[in-house]
Design a protein around this motif. Sequence first.
Motif, mmCIF file in Angstrom:
data_model
loop_
_atom_site.group_PDB
_atom_site.id
_atom_site.type_symbol
_atom_site.label_atom_id
_atom_site.label_comp_id
_atom_site.label_asym_id
_atom_site.label_seq_id
_atom_site.Cartn_x
_atom_site.Cartn_y
_atom_site.Cartn_z
ATOM 1 N N ASP A 276 98.902 -7.481 35.145
ATOM 2 C CA ASP A 276 98.104 -7.598 36.368
ATOM 3 C C ASP A 276 98.909 -7.281 37.619
ATOM 4 N N LEU A 277 100.233 -7.306 37.519
ATOM 5 C CA LEU A 277 101.082 -7.350 38.708
ATOM 6 C C LEU A 277 101.555 -5.966 39.155
ATOM 7 N N ALA A 278 101.523 -5.773 40.476
ATOM 8 C CA ALA A 278 102.166 -4.625 41.117
ATOM 9 C C ALA A 278 103.216 -5.176 42.084
ATOM 10 N N VAL A 279 104.393 -4.547 42.115
ATOM 11 C CA VAL A 279 105.506 -5.051 42.923
ATOM 12 C C VAL A 279 106.080 -3.904 43.737
ATOM 13 N N GLU A 280 106.380 -4.192 45.006
ATOM 14 C CA GLU A 280 107.045 -3.197 45.841
ATOM 15 C C GLU A 280 107.979 -3.891 46.814
ATOM 16 N N LEU A 281 109.031 -3.162 47.206
ATOM 17 C CA LEU A 281 109.999 -3.652 48.164
ATOM 18 C C LEU A 281 109.708 -2.994 49.508
ATOM 19 N N VAL A 282 109.662 -3.814 50.566
ATOM 20 C CA VAL A 282 109.368 -3.303 51.905
ATOM 21 C C VAL A 282 110.622 -3.462 52.772
ATOM 22 N N ALA A 283 111.116 -2.347 53.308
ATOM 23 C CA ALA A 283 112.332 -2.343 54.125
ATOM 24 C C ALA A 283 112.026 -2.826 55.549
ATOM 25 N N PRO A 284 113.063 -3.151 56.322
ATOM 26 C CA PRO A 284 112.840 -3.609 57.699
ATOM 27 C C PRO A 284 112.056 -2.609 58.545
ATOM 28 N N ASN A 285 112.184 -1.305 58.276
ATOM 29 C CA ASN A 285 111.462 -0.295 59.063
ATOM 30 C C ASN A 285 110.079 0.008 58.506
ATOM 31 N N GLY A 286 109.639 -0.772 57.501
ATOM 32 C CA GLY A 286 108.317 -0.573 56.923
ATOM 33 C C GLY A 286 108.283 0.377 55.740
ATOM 34 N N ARG A 287 109.395 1.026 55.433
ATOM 35 C CA ARG A 287 109.439 1.914 54.266
ATOM 36 C C ARG A 287 109.186 1.116 53.003
ATOM 37 N N THR A 288 108.380 1.667 52.098
ATOM 38 C CA THR A 288 107.986 0.956 50.875
ATOM 39 C C THR A 288 108.608 1.632 49.662
ATOM 40 N N PHE A 289 109.205 0.794 48.789
ATOM 41 C CA PHE A 289 109.802 1.273 47.538
ATOM 42 C C PHE A 289 108.986 0.715 46.370
ATOM 43 N N PRO A 290 108.262 1.551 45.624
ATOM 44 C CA PRO A 290 107.516 1.038 44.457
ATOM 45 C C PRO A 290 108.481 0.504 43.396
ATOM 46 N N ILE A 291 108.196 -0.682 42.890
ATOM 47 C CA ILE A 291 109.014 -1.295 41.837
ATOM 48 C C ILE A 291 108.272 -1.282 40.506
ATOM 49 N N LYS A 292 107.015 -1.691 40.533
ATOM 50 C CA LYS A 292 106.225 -1.781 39.299
ATOM 51 C C LYS A 292 104.755 -1.581 39.633
ATOM 52 N N ALA A 293 104.066 -0.820 38.790
ATOM 53 C CA ALA A 293 102.625 -0.643 38.926
ATOM 54 C C ALA A 293 101.899 -1.567 37.954
ATOM 55 N N ALA A 294 100.687 -1.955 38.291
ATOM 56 C CA ALA A 294 99.857 -2.738 37.366
ATOM 57 C C ALA A 294 99.382 -1.834 36.240
ATOM 58 N N HIS A 295 99.212 -2.434 35.061
ATOM 59 C CA HIS A 295 98.764 -1.661 33.887
ATOM 60 C C HIS A 295 97.927 -2.556 32.999
ATOM 61 N N SER A 296 96.679 -2.170 32.748
ATOM 62 C CA SER A 296 95.747 -3.028 32.009
ATOM 63 C C SER A 296 96.135 -3.229 30.561
ATOM 64 N N LYS A 297 97.025 -2.389 30.019
ATOM 65 C CA LYS A 297 97.403 -2.518 28.614
ATOM 66 C C LYS A 297 98.782 -3.152 28.440
ATOM 67 N N GLU A 298 99.348 -3.691 29.514
ATOM 68 C CA GLU A 298 100.661 -4.323 29.427
ATOM 69 C C GLU A 298 100.478 -5.813 29.167
ATOM 70 N N ASP A 299 100.753 -6.234 27.931
ATOM 71 C CA ASP A 299 100.575 -7.620 27.543
ATOM 72 C C ASP A 299 101.816 -8.448 27.847
ATOM 73 N N GLY A 300 101.678 -9.760 27.740
ATOM 74 C CA GLY A 300 102.792 -10.671 27.860
ATOM 75 C C GLY A 300 102.759 -11.426 29.177
ATOM 76 N N ALA A 301 103.290 -12.633 29.121
ATOM 77 C CA ALA A 301 103.320 -13.482 30.302
ATOM 78 C C ALA A 301 104.625 -13.297 31.061
ATOM 79 N N ASP A 302 104.570 -13.545 32.373
ATOM 80 C CA ASP A 302 105.726 -13.582 33.264
ATOM 81 C C ASP A 302 106.380 -12.201 33.414
ATOM 82 N N LEU A 303 107.053 -12.017 34.526
ATOM 83 C CA LEU A 303 107.678 -10.734 34.845
ATOM 84 C C LEU A 303 109.090 -10.970 35.350
ATOM 85 N N THR A 304 110.046 -10.242 34.794
ATOM 86 C CA THR A 304 111.425 -10.221 35.285
ATOM 87 C C THR A 304 111.739 -8.822 35.781
#
Length: 838
Positions: A772-800
């Motif tokens: 369910d989770l999408a993760v991104e890093l946002v820099a002080p100047n607003g620049r966005t770095f994609p870390i992880k996209a959500a995926h409906s077929k990705e099973d399992g609990a918790d994210l590291t």
Amino acid sequence: MIPYPKRHRLVSGTACLAMLAAVGAGPAQAQAAHPQQAPPAQARAAQVPAAQQPPVAAAVPQLAESGAGTGSVTVSGSSAGAATRQVCGTGAAWLRLRFTVLDLRGKDSLTVTGSAGGSLRFTGNAWRDRAFTTRALRGDCVTVEPRFSDPASAYAVDGYQAGTQPLEAAEVVVAGAGDICGSACADTAKLITGTIKPAAVFTTGDNAYESGKLSEYNGAYKQTWGAFFDKTYPTPGNHEYKTSGASGYFDYYGARAGARGKGYYSWDIGDWHFIALNSNISMSAGSAQEQWLRQDLTANTKPCTAAYLHHPLYNVGNHGAATDTRPLWKALYDHKADLMLAGHDHNYQRWAPQDHQGNADPNGVREILVGTGGRSFYSLSSSNPPNLQAKNANTHGVLRLTLSSSGYRFDFVPIAGRTFTDSGSATCHKAGSTTPDFGLSAQPSALSVAPGASATSTVRVASLDGFAGTAQLTVSGRPSGVTATISPASVTVGSGGTAEATLTVSVAAGTPAGSHTLTVTGTSGSLTRSAAVGLTIGGGGGTTVFSDDFETDKGWTVNPGGSDTATSGRWERGDPEETNESGVKQLGTTVSGVNALVTGRLAGSGPGAHDVDGGVTSVRSPAIPLPSGSATLKLSHTFAHRDNSGPDDYFRVRVVGASSTATVLERTGTASTDLDGEWKTFTADLSAFAGQSVRILAEAADAGTSSLIEAAIDDVEITSSGAGGATFRNDTEYPLPDRGSVESPIAVTGQAGDAPAALRVDARVSHPYRGDLAVELVAPNGRTFPIKAAHSKEDGADLTVATSVDGSGTAADGQWRLRVKDTFDQDHGVLKAWSLTF
């Protein structure tokens, strides 16, 4: 709660068996009401809101004993103050309740108690989004007692099984075998249809030879074992995977085989819980299958448990021990499972109960290898290990299991004309009174930390057998220069639940390089449990830029240029099987863990079945940002060939940068030389690529005349030799709302200039479904770095999260933010902590 599509994928293998979850066929002997004993509170409660009702596809199928009846009820409750209610069956000696909803929040609990004895107390979230049937409770009524204070807690019961015979007499028969459709599969099928007549049938893989193609399933298998298709619960073997993705297996069985690509699922019969596992995909600790298994075992209320797969851990036959199954064995052992059924070797073996390390243990799991379904026999070793109790390699037959609510009887039934038999009985580990216990684990179980830096691991305490209490957590084994803390230092676990703490390991600048083992210990009263965490301290104050032990998928791409010409033996990530041709060519071992990057991991029918044939196969790593300054690539590899090889054949590793490519390793074939496989370690200086984003490209080729070529890679690591960068952390927990987002800030100061090209990002998010989770890093100047996209077929609990982004061109100082989004309905989580390392 989870929206419909998510539930469908969560309970892999049970979606298609949904109709069986109506708690079995048979006359409804018991009535839905028992006016003489039902209190006023037994009146039907208001329906649980539709959003809280999981679809029937989320159900674990429940089959009944012969003569058991079923009844329908509508008993439910939600929010604080839900009333106590009863479910009764006229004349019943015992009942099992079917829950379609059991969603317990906070410290809320629910207890079910039989009028003639026996009770179950539920706490924690193990049953959320799971329809299931309880173990049998004695008497003609069961009292349902919710203790809810959280308005989100809810339950619903829509039916029950009931029996008029004493529970001790309620038996049911299951039968099966593996390695089936050879010359004798018609004979073994006759045992099932004519002699045994079981309520359910299992298979332990290699069901249809030679490749498990759909045409082979529709041939001899359908004509024999296909007669009881509607009561068969299969699992695949290595021969099924000779057809790409075991497509023939999944096409033939449909949803009975579990979710395509997974093939693991569970089902119940009587007071037994059966678990079908897939030993042809990853089984490593932390893999999707291992995590699913532990979740399934935690939610199981049955007193007796059996699992089955293809590859046996204990084996004195030709194939030997399948040691990569050990993490699944450990999960079963931790939860006091009773039986493990297997195949692969075409013979029969019975082992005494053992733990996952092969130690005899009365509380261990008994393995019965029954690869006698009809294929030609494999020989047995003359050795007789102390735990081996019976073996035979000349009799086709099936295993009959007669199951009760407290134990089992096993009988090997031979085909007509053969005389070998084997039988015995045992009591289930959890059939009587059990001693509450807890399990302790750490994920990740290995940390690599540079001097001057820190890393974290999640410590999890899990209730076993009704354990409820507080565990004190400590850590020992710290070398000089290392501090290790656990927060919180004690956790409280409810029955059937889990609790987590964070282990933080910090290494002081100047600490010598080396490898160590930290021991996390949990203590509750007289119970003490421990988990090991490996610690690698980088030398020279260096920092790990990238590492991959291939235990998880980190984004390597096969045939990245679309020009590969090899017809077989293409690169793949997996557990390699040993091949031998005048010496070992493909190693069946890895440098660490159970997986490697290997050219055709399967052994197949012979040493040349899956080697590199007819051209080149290539695989490329994800992009790896390198810091400025020097960096070093280190990897382990093996390259092997027969004496029919020559200088046109090769194994090659190249580093591809922004404007140049360097070949850092090349091994070529040598004519008239038989080269066996051997793991070797290699290092290369990547300073020429400083500040660039690079990819590692590996190639293996059978480029001349047809040769036998094998290659593999493991434990890839890139380290920078500069001083360990500063680490900034935010350990404040931020709730993640349902279908919302949350941001956690970190203020970075004292870092002159731009962020590095390998800006390290580490984070932990607690959530029921990391897909369910999408993760991104946002820099002080607003620049966005994609870390992880959500995926409906990705099973399992918790994210590291443990990755690097290219922060060059962005000022380091200022407020950085980690943004986590929940992209699906009806679940919430917590951003536990995150850090940046410069």
